[in-house]
Design a protein around this motif. Structure first.
Motif, PDB file in Angstrom:
ATOM      1  N   VAL A   1       5.384  -3.301   0.223  1.00  0.00           N
ATOM      2  CA  VAL A   1       4.785  -3.086  -1.200  1.00  0.00           C
ATOM      3  C   VAL A   1       4.499  -3.772  -1.890  1.00  0.00           C
ATOM      4  N   CYS A   2       2.939  -3.658  -2.572  1.00  0.00           N
ATOM      5  CA  CYS A   2       2.476  -3.681  -3.553  1.00  0.00           C
ATOM      6  C   CYS A   2       1.191  -2.990  -4.424  1.00  0.00           C
ATOM      7  N   ASP A   3       0.533  -3.274  -5.718  1.00  0.00           N
ATOM      8  CA  ASP A   3       0.122  -2.478  -6.548  1.00  0.00           C
ATOM      9  C   ASP A   3      -1.227  -2.540  -5.747  1.00  0.00           C
ATOM     10  N   ALA A   4      -1.225  -0.993  -5.149  1.00  0.00           N
ATOM     11  CA  ALA A   4      -2.938  -1.009  -4.192  1.00  0.00           C
ATOM     12  C   ALA A   4      -3.972  -1.076  -5.501  1.00  0.00           C
ATOM     13  N   THR A   5      -3.979  -0.692  -6.874  1.00  0.00           N
ATOM     14  CA  THR A   5      -4.771  -1.146  -7.659  1.00  0.00           C
ATOM     15  C   THR A   5      -5.329  -2.803  -7.923  1.00  0.00           C
ATOM     16  N   ASN A   6      -4.676  -3.677  -7.502  1.00  0.00           N
ATOM     17  CA  ASN A   6      -3.912  -5.436  -8.033  1.00  0.00           C
ATOM     18  C   ASN A   6      -4.971  -6.259  -6.847  1.00  0.00           C
ATOM     19  N   PRO A   7      -6.512  -6.520  -6.677  1.00  0.00           N
ATOM     20  CA  PRO A   7      -6.810  -7.267  -5.674  1.00  0.00           C
ATOM     21  C   PRO A   7      -5.985  -8.684  -5.194  1.00  0.00           C
ATOM     22  N   GLU A   8      -5.097  -8.972  -6.125  1.00  0.00           N
ATOM     23  CA  GLU A   8      -4.311 -10.286  -5.760  1.00  0.00           C
ATOM     24  C   GLU A   8      -3.459 -10.042  -5.415  1.00  0.00           C
ATOM     25  N   ALA A   9      -2.676  -8.881  -5.147  1.00  0.00           N
ATOM     26  CA  ALA A   9      -1.370  -8.634  -4.371  1.00  0.00           C
ATOM     27  C   ALA A   9      -1.281  -8.213  -2.945  1.00  0.00           C
ATOM     28  N   ILE A  10      -2.556  -7.911  -3.498  1.00  0.00           N
ATOM     29  CA  ILE A  10      -3.391  -7.166  -2.099  1.00  0.00           C
ATOM     30  C   ILE A  10      -3.816  -8.546  -0.925  1.00  0.00           C
ATOM     31  N   GLN A  11      -4.315  -9.470  -1.696  1.00  0.00           N
ATOM     32  CA  GLN A  11      -5.315 -10.165  -0.515  1.00  0.00           C
ATOM     33  C   GLN A  11      -3.615 -11.337  -0.518  1.00  0.00           C
TER      34      GLN A  11
ATOM     35  N   LEU B   1      11.286   7.865  -7.240  1.00  0.00           N
ATOM     36  CA  LEU B   1      11.325   6.707  -8.398  1.00  0.00           C
ATOM     37  C   LEU B   1      10.511   6.158  -8.899  1.00  0.00           C
ATOM     38  N   ILE B   2       9.821   5.388  -7.712  1.00  0.00           N
ATOM     39  CA  ILE B   2       9.093   4.514  -7.909  1.00  0.00           C
ATOM     40  C   ILE B   2       7.891   4.666  -8.435  1.00  0.00           C
ATOM     41  N   LEU B   3       7.578   5.718  -8.066  1.00  0.00           N
ATOM     42  CA  LEU B   3       5.771   6.476  -7.778  1.00  0.00           C
ATOM     43  C   LEU B   3       5.435   6.730  -9.643  1.00  0.00           C
ATOM     44  N   LYS B   4       6.755   7.845 -10.053  1.00  0.00           N
ATOM     45  CA  LYS B   4       6.454   8.317 -11.077  1.00  0.00           C
ATOM     46  C   LYS B   4       6.161   7.683 -12.249  1.00  0.00           C
ATOM     47  N   LYS B   5       7.223   6.748 -11.892  1.00  0.00           N
ATOM     48  CA  LYS B   5       7.508   5.116 -13.321  1.00  0.00           C
ATOM     49  C   LYS B   5       6.115   4.453 -13.432  1.00  0.00           C
ATOM     50  N   LEU B   6       5.569   4.177 -11.903  1.00  0.00           N
ATOM     51  CA  LEU B   6       4.642   3.001 -12.304  1.00  0.00           C
ATOM     52  C   LEU B   6       3.216   3.717 -12.130  1.00  0.00           C
ATOM     53  N   ASN B   7       3.572   5.371 -12.113  1.00  0.00           N
ATOM     54  CA  ASN B   7       1.596   5.993 -11.788  1.00  0.00           C
ATOM     55  C   ASN B   7       0.687   5.435 -11.683  1.00  0.00           C
ATOM     56  N   ARG B   8       0.936   4.953 -10.216  1.00  0.00           N
ATOM     57  CA  ARG B   8      -0.425   3.911  -9.774  1.00  0.00           C
ATOM     58  C   ARG B   8       0.123   3.412  -7.854  1.00  0.00           C
ATOM     59  N   PRO B   9      -1.023   4.144  -7.480  1.00  0.00           N
ATOM     60  CA  PRO B   9      -0.791   3.977  -5.592  1.00  0.00           C
ATOM     61  C   PRO B   9      -0.155   2.621  -5.709  1.00  0.00           C
ATOM     62  N   LEU B  10      -0.102   2.791  -4.141  1.00  0.00           N
ATOM     63  CA  LEU B  10       1.020   1.099  -3.763  1.00  0.00           C
ATOM     64  C   LEU B  10       0.862   1.204  -1.939  1.00  0.00           C
ATOM     65  N   VAL B  11       0.153  -0.182  -1.921  1.00  0.00           N
ATOM     66  CA  VAL B  11       0.231  -0.066   0.074  1.00  0.00           C
ATOM     67  C   VAL B  11       1.466  -0.725   0.389  1.00  0.00           C
ATOM     68  N   ALA B  12       1.919   0.490   1.190  1.00  0.00           N
ATOM     69  CA  ALA B  12       3.359   0.809   1.548  1.00  0.00           C
ATOM     70  C   ALA B  12       2.954   0.039   3.245  1.00  0.00           C
ATOM     71  N   THR B  13       2.889  -0.991   3.470  1.00  0.00           N
ATOM     72  CA  THR B  13       2.752  -1.071   5.062  1.00  0.00           C
ATOM     73  C   THR B  13       4.379  -1.259   5.692  1.00  0.00           C
ATOM     74  N   SER B  14       4.512  -1.191   7.468  1.00  0.00           N
ATOM     75  CA  SER B  14       5.412  -1.652   7.880  1.00  0.00           C
ATOM     76  C   SER B  14       5.498  -3.085   7.625  1.00  0.00           C
ATOM     77  N   ALA B  15       7.137  -3.032   7.588  1.00  0.00           N
ATOM     78  CA  ALA B  15       7.282  -4.774   7.620  1.00  0.00           C
ATOM     79  C   ALA B  15       7.881  -5.093   8.867  1.00  0.00           C
ATOM     80  N   ASN B  16       7.257  -5.794   9.210  1.00  0.00           N
ATOM     81  CA  ASN B  16       7.927  -6.550  10.681  1.00  0.00           C
ATOM     82  C   ASN B  16       6.731  -7.774  10.749  1.00  0.00           C
TER      83      ASN B  16
END
Length: 741
Positions: A225-235, A318-333
């Motif tokens: 999981v990472c912040d979907a509004t943060n291009p550096e985190a996604i990269q 709980l996480i999304l209510k506090k964060l209030n922004r979308p999350l990248v959430a991809t399967s961990a494998n």
């Protein structure tokens, strides 16, 4: 007054069914018992007239329950003094359906955010109407002692709720609270961080806001999981995961946030907000008004669709209510391995994540997120897993013997068949590594254990090199073994799902499948019923230069077709495909084509998509399966209605005239649009030769553009809607193929 025994089969355990029956019996002043049994729910009732009681059961059934049959018989009179919920009976064969994992319900969500509630902020709040089921089950019947919750001793308050038939948490097996339930822990890769439980969610949100990647343990496995509004985190996630362009799924807080980023019709909203909470593929909005920008070019490069899903656990909420922004959430494998489900498997990815949010409830049965799309108001599964599986599919006939079906090698699922039903496993994945094959074996053993099932027939794919085939041959000596042609299984699976008992014309378009002649099929038209099949048409064979390499390199497929057209003249051609090779590479490939070295013959429409993507310069090398087709979807122009020429003779559809025309086409959009249209023309042409129902299956029919075009031209075309058109539906077809044994 007679005693009646009612046996209710279907999804009737773990869904609040016994307290529902208890409440009804009290309403009608009936005396008797209700219990879970191996076959479902058993009710004994003393009554002269049970019809109103049965009518109420059918009309007021709990939302998560599904009744398949109600058997009623009069038995020896029993002098009941009251109505009771009694201990489970677990004798005999198991036919009850395993309840799937479902999302948090509205009542639990209210309590989760109610400061006056004793479970306020508790990340594992649940009740009889929601939460984990299949992922925690060791065995049936579905009682706490048969789940991974058996390791948690209930506190007095939880135990009182658990034992009160009128409470929403009566026999809610995952019940718990801050005092006695599942707990979270936060790790800096290898060392646990000491964080007060009340502040833990705040800490997680801060870490995400800082651009960190977290591995978070969920229902059926871990997410990265990472912040979907943060291009550096996604990269950073792409670089560490070695996933340059494959789209990521995005979890959004609620429908309001989902609408910020995508166009959503009523059917898609229904799926997003359903109790199953799948990932839904949606059209992205080009402009949105969100405070935070979703970095769609990082999330889903080169395509205009995005996979969104809503939070389905209290922890996600709980996480999304506090964060209030979308999350990248991809399967961990790890590549070629199943989703991580425990500390040992997630630590293999410690170089990918910065922090690990873990919990101490064992995931017994791993289960990935389900993925769906809507085409012409029909729900198409791309992956059937969490929320929807295991699924019991009712057959229009009884199987003569118990069948274990092992599926194919990609998008693997397995199935067991007995009586008039088939139990289909969740998505297992591709059997390309030791860990994935072991996971495949575990799924087989789980279903056999839970259903106390021993097969009499084992059905498997005809391909001699598939791991599922090897497993069949190595582990079932002495049993009846049946190899099933891949595309025949595709069509049979749809027939079984739709209860079709007549002969059909099946169209099986996919990437590969071992044919009766030893070649790789994938552009097939077959006449079939449950007894046999006849291949009546197919795309003309072409060579896959480099064998398996051609599956990932569209340029090799296109080059082979160019050699078929022009021979050695290709060496001096100047087009997108030839430019993707050096001069020496072209000469080497020509020799391979000429001599047939490591160049198996294929009739695959999936590979044909690859060839067209290469010829038009759209894609020469793929980083993930289906990338070429997804990129071609983006370029289709529905104002173009023309198509390319093709010929049909002696059962062979010659597509070389089309390849020649595409090579000469200057406009990429025109070439790709006419290619799609040509496939539809081919399907309709063959369809008109036979007065039979048209059944579509195979991974190519996951292509939204092609599917829409075919359904527009032939609205009566039948496609799978309970199982994926890809190889996830193969096991179902293999089961019913045994009718002819």
């Amino acid at each position: 007054m007679p005693t009646h025994k009612l046996t209710l089969k279907g999804t009737v355990q773990g869904v609040g069914f016994r307290p529902f029956i208890y409440t009804l019996a009290k309403r009608y002043n009936l005396k008797g018992t209700v219990s879970n049994g191996s076959n479902g729910v058993e009710i004994f009732i003393n009554s002269d007239n049970i019809d109103p009681f049965i009518t109420s059961i059918k009309e007021e059934i709990p939302s998560l329950a599904k009744i398949e049959t109600i058997q009623i018989e009069e038995v020896t009179f029993q002098n009941f003094q009251e109505f009771q919920i009694i201990e489970t009976s677990s004798q005999g064969d198991v036919t009850v359906n395993i309840p799937p994992d479902i999302s948090i319900c509205s009542e639990c969500e209210k309590e989760l955010f109610d400061p006056t509630n004793r479970r306020y902020g508790y990340p594992f709040i649940t009740c009889t109407h929601c939460g984990v089921r299949y992922s925690i089950i060791y065995d049936l019947p579905y009682d706490r002692v048969n789940t991974s919750m058996k390791f948690f001793k209930m506190c007095e308050a939880c135990e009182a709720e658990y034992n009160n038939p009128l409470d929403r948490r009566y026999h809610a097996q995952p019940i718990g609270c801050w005092d006695c339930g599942v707990s979270l822990s936060l790790w800096d890769r290898s060392e646990e961080l000491i964080v007060n439980s009340e502040a833990l969610i705040d800490k997680v949100v801060n870490l995400l806001e800082e651009g960190n990647i977290l591995a978070i343990k969920g229902v059926g496995g871990y997410h990265l999981v990472c912040d979907a509004t943060n291009p550096e985190a996604i990269q950073k996630l792409r670089d560490r995961k070695h996933r340059p362009t494959k789209p990521f799924a995005v979890m959004v807080r609620d429908m309001e946030m989902a609408r910020e980023f995508s166009e959503i019709n009523a059917k898609e909203e229904e799926l997003l907000t359903s109790k199953e909470r799948p990932i839904v593929l949606l059209n992205q909005k080009t402009i949105h008004s969100s405070l935070f920008t979703l970095h769609s070019k990082k999330v889903a490069p080169n395509i205009s669709r995005i996979g969104l899903f809503l939070p389905y656990t209290p922890l996600h909420l709980l996480i999304l209510k506090k964060l209030n922004r979308p999350l990248v959430a991809t399967s961990a494998n790890v590549t070629d391995e199943p989703i991580a489900t425990n500390k040992e498997s997630i630590e293999k990815l410690s170089s990918v994540y910065d922090y690990l949010l873990d919990h101490n409830r064992e995931i017994v049965n791993g289960c990935d997120d389900s993925v769906v799309m809507v085409v012409n108001e029909q729900t198409i599964f791309l992956r059937r897993a969490r929320g929807y599986t295991p699924v019991a599919i009712k057959l229009p006939f009884k199987l003569p013997k118990k069948v274990l079906a092992l599926g194919a090698n990609q998008k693997s699922t397995i199935a067991i068949g007995f009586d008039d039903q088939v139990i289909l496993s969740p998505h297992i994945g591709d059997l390309d590594g030791i860990a994935s094959v072991e996971y495949f074996r575990e799924n087989i053993e789980n279903l056999k254990r839970i259903y106390r099932f021993e097969p009499e027939i084992v059905a498997y794919d005809k391909h001699p090199n598939y791991e599922s085939t090897k497993y069949a041959m190595d582990n079932h000596k002495g049993l009846s073994l049946r190899d099933v042609q891949h595309h025949y299984a595709h069509i049979l699976g749809v027939m079984a799902e739709k209860s079709i008992t007549t002969k059909v014309l099946g169209v099986a378009f996919d990437g590969t499948g071992y044919g009766d002649d030893g070649n790789l099929w994938g552009g097939e038209f077959i006449l079939c019923d449950y007894q046999d099949y006849e291949r009546v048409a197919h795309i003309n064979y072409f060579k896959l230069l480099g064998g398996a390499k051609a599956i990932k390199e569209p340029k090799r497929v296109a080059l082979s077709l160019l050699f078929d057209l022009y021979g050695d003249e290709v060496l001096s051609l100047d087009n997108a495909t030839t430019k993707a090779f050096t001069s020496n590479e072209l000469k080497t490939q020509y020799l391979m084509w000429q001599k047939g070295l490591n160049a198996p013959l294929s009739s695959s429409v999936g590979r044909l998509f690859d060839a067209v993507a290469s010829l038009t310069g759209v894609c020469q090398v793929m980083s993930f399966e289906g990338e070429s087709g997804m990129m071609m979807e983006e370029l289709y122009d529905d104002t173009i209605s023309s198509f390319y020429e093709f010929s049909f003779e002696d059962g062979v559809i010659d597509i070389l005239p089309m390849i020649k025309a595409i090579n000469q086409e200057e406009d990429t959009v025109v070439a790709i649009s006419k290619f799609f249209n040509t496939l539809v023309e081919i399907i309709e042409y063959i369809y008109k030769l036979y007065n039979l129902p048209l059944v579509l299956s195979g991974g190519v029919f996951q292509n939204r553009v092609l599917l829409k075009l075919v359904l527009k031209r032939i609205p009566s075309a039948i496609l799978p809607t309970q199982t994926p058109p890809n190889d996830g539906g193969i096991a179902l077809g293999q089961v019913v193929s045994t009718l002819s044994v």
